[in-house]
Motif scaffolding. Structure first.
Motif, PDB file in Angstrom:
ATOM      1  N   GLU A  18      66.998  63.510  56.790  1.00 23.67           N
ATOM      2  CA  GLU A  18      68.184  62.651  56.739  1.00 23.67           C
ATOM      3  C   GLU A  18      68.983  62.748  58.034  1.00 23.67           C
ATOM      4  N   GLU A  59      69.589  57.740  47.753  1.00 24.84           N
ATOM      5  CA  GLU A  59      70.624  58.641  47.215  1.00 24.84           C
ATOM      6  C   GLU A  59      70.645  58.612  45.693  1.00 24.84           C
ATOM      7  N   GLU A  80      75.851  62.965  45.147  1.00 27.46           N
ATOM      8  CA  GLU A  80      74.730  62.100  45.545  1.00 27.46           C
ATOM      9  C   GLU A  80      75.048  60.639  45.202  1.00 27.46           C
ATOM     10  N   HIS A 128      68.021  60.824  44.580  1.00 30.96           N
ATOM     11  CA  HIS A 128      68.403  62.242  44.670  1.00 30.96           C
ATOM     12  C   HIS A 128      69.197  62.655  43.425  1.00 30.96           C
ATOM     13  N   GLN A 165      66.996  67.024  53.727  1.00 34.98           N
ATOM     14  CA  GLN A 165      68.185  66.950  54.591  1.00 34.98           C
ATOM     15  C   GLN A 165      67.832  67.010  56.081  1.00 34.98           C
TER      16      GLN A 165
HETATM   17 FE   LIG Z   1      71.091  62.763  49.098  1.00 39.17          FE
END
Ligand SMILES: [Fe+2]
Ligand SMILES: [Fe+2]
Length: 169
Positions: free
Chosen positions: A130, A50, A17, A53, A127
């Motif tokens: 994303e 990110e 990440e 995350h 995801q």
């Molecule tokens: Fe990520």
């Protein structure tokens, strides 16, 4: 409690990440240098996401009494030839992340670690978003086919993206 195997897998993903964050920060630098401030902004928001995350997984492992270990990362790619190439690279990267999260989920399920499964459910959903985000931008970039005015409009649109912190605890 987490098995050491699961802790190791989480540690790997925490590093990945952060690696993702660096990839997007390098993309931001490319767009800043190419005078696309809106796309640079979008990448900066992605960079922060990110890091969030990584933080969310870091806190989960700590809370579950696992030992987080920070791992080295490879140098992110810094050179690109067009906005389309950047976003195509971003989508390919997100597809890789999706498969990694899916593997992590399978491991958590095999070990019947319900807490890890619940933590990873958030990432599974994330995801989908994303990949959808990157796909939509690629579609638009293909529509304008490198036309200056079209690119400018997309840049202005991506300037609107604002970072919204996620719950990391
Ligand atoms: Fe990520
Ligand atoms: Fe991502």
């Amino acid at each position: 409690m987490m098995s050491q195997k699961l802790v190791d897998a989480f540690n790997d993903q925490i590093a990945f990440e952060i690696h993702s964050a660096l990839i997007y920060k390098a993309m931001q630098a490319y767009f800043a240098a190419e005078d696309f401030p809106g796309m640079a902004n979008w990448m900066d928001v992605q960079y922060q996401e990110e890091l969030g995350h990584a933080e969310k997984m870091f806190n989960f492992v700590c809370d579950a009494a696992g030992r987080v270990k920070m791992l080295p990362m490879e140098e992110p790619r810094n050179e690109y030839s067009s906005p389309l190439e950047v976003f195509q690279t971003a989508l390919t990267h997100e597809q890789l992340v999706t498969s990694r999260i899916s593997n992590l989920m399978e491991l958590a399920q095999q070990e019947k670690n319900h807490a890890a499964v619940i933590c990873l459910q958030w990432f599974i959903t994330e995801q989908v978003e994303e990949e959808a985000n990157a796909s939509l931008i690629i579609k638009k970039l293909k529509m304008v086919e490198g036309d200056g005015r079209g690119l400018l409009m997309i840049d202005q649109e991506l300037a609107q993206r604002v970072f919204v912190p996620i719950a990391t605890a």
